[in-house]
Write a protein that holds these residues in place. Sequence first.
Motif, PDB file in Angstrom:
ATOM      1  N   THR A  41      -6.551  -1.738  30.881  1.00 15.29           N
ATOM      2  CA  THR A  41      -5.975  -1.490  29.555  1.00 15.29           C
ATOM      3  C   THR A  41      -4.447  -1.533  29.659  1.00 15.29           C
ATOM      4  O   THR A  41      -3.777  -0.515  29.503  1.00 15.29           O
ATOM      5  CB  THR A  41      -6.433  -0.118  28.999  1.00 15.29           C
ATOM      6  OG1 THR A  41      -6.115   0.905  29.966  1.00 15.29           O
ATOM      7  CG2 THR A  41      -7.926  -0.112  28.736  1.00 15.29           C
ATOM      8  N   ALA A  47      -9.077  -8.284  28.827  1.00 15.47           N
ATOM      9  CA  ALA A  47      -7.704  -7.766  28.776  1.00 15.47           C
ATOM     10  C   ALA A  47      -6.693  -8.882  29.002  1.00 15.47           C
ATOM     11  O   ALA A  47      -5.650  -8.934  28.344  1.00 15.47           O
ATOM     12  CB  ALA A  47      -7.531  -6.664  29.828  1.00 15.47           C
ATOM     13  N   LEU A  72      -1.706  -4.531  25.421  1.00 17.59           N
ATOM     14  CA  LEU A  72      -2.813  -4.440  24.458  1.00 17.59           C
ATOM     15  C   LEU A  72      -2.492  -3.487  23.311  1.00 17.59           C
ATOM     16  O   LEU A  72      -3.088  -3.577  22.243  1.00 17.59           O
ATOM     17  CB  LEU A  72      -4.096  -3.956  25.154  1.00 17.59           C
ATOM     18  CG  LEU A  72      -4.684  -4.841  26.236  1.00 17.59           C
ATOM     19  CD1 LEU A  72      -5.985  -4.231  26.765  1.00 17.59           C
ATOM     20  CD2 LEU A  72      -4.930  -6.256  25.729  1.00 17.59           C
ATOM     21  N   GLU A 113      -7.336  -8.819  24.558  1.00 16.95           N
ATOM     22  CA  GLU A 113      -8.261  -7.997  23.783  1.00 16.95           C
ATOM     23  C   GLU A 113      -8.657  -6.749  24.578  1.00 16.95           C
ATOM     24  O   GLU A 113      -8.870  -6.830  25.793  1.00 16.95           O
ATOM     25  CB  GLU A 113      -9.522  -8.787  23.438  1.00 16.95           C
ATOM     26  CG  GLU A 113      -9.276  -9.953  22.491  1.00 16.95           C
ATOM     27  CD  GLU A 113      -8.761  -9.509  21.133  1.00 16.95           C
ATOM     28  OE1 GLU A 113      -9.139  -8.401  20.689  1.00 16.95           O
ATOM     29  OE2 GLU A 113      -7.972 -10.251  20.532  1.00 16.95           O
TER      30      GLU A 113
END
Length: 205
Positions: free
Chosen positions: A83, A40, A87, A44
């Motif tokens: 997350t 992260a 992202l 990604e």
Amino acid sequence: MLLKRLPRLRDTAVDPREAFAGTFHVAEGYGQLAAAHAQAAAGEPPAVPPSEIYCHSLTDPTILGPGLAARGYQTLTLFGLHTPARLFARDNDGVREELLKSTLAQLDAHLAEPLADCLATDAEGRPCLEARSPLDLERDLGLPGGNIFHRALSWPHTQDGTGRWGVETRHPNVLLCGAGAVRGGGVSGVPGHNAAMAVLEAGES
């Protein structure tokens, strides 16, 4: 998500009502968390996304209507970790779908049957599953970056060194009593306690 029944765990005889009664941790080993964080941080989505699941309807059946509760339906809430909102900036819908699939795959690895087979369906036959990204939460609920603490946390002190209790604001008579307090703690009640202590301390001075 709304389930018509709780899934059974793979290779165990544990009653699903016991297995899902507390916090169910998925892909949260130390190495898994470190790898997900590194991915992260590099921009990604984690290949093996960690998550936590709560079945609130086991604790409080009144979450559901009497008809659903009587038929054994349950709710599951899943919090995906590592997350961050950035992202999703390039393709919110696409990244949300990608992470949903990979997150559910991690859960399915522990189940004796696919979670999809346990999902309830609506009147049109669609699975009762709702996924929200941090950007969705910011848009719909006003949470900055989808952050449940309303901002980045600071531990254990305020950034500028002011504020003894971590609940103070620039307005002397306004204190934070919820998750937005410096140390967070939304469900613990700690911010409310600290706000009360700040009030009592101010009254003594």
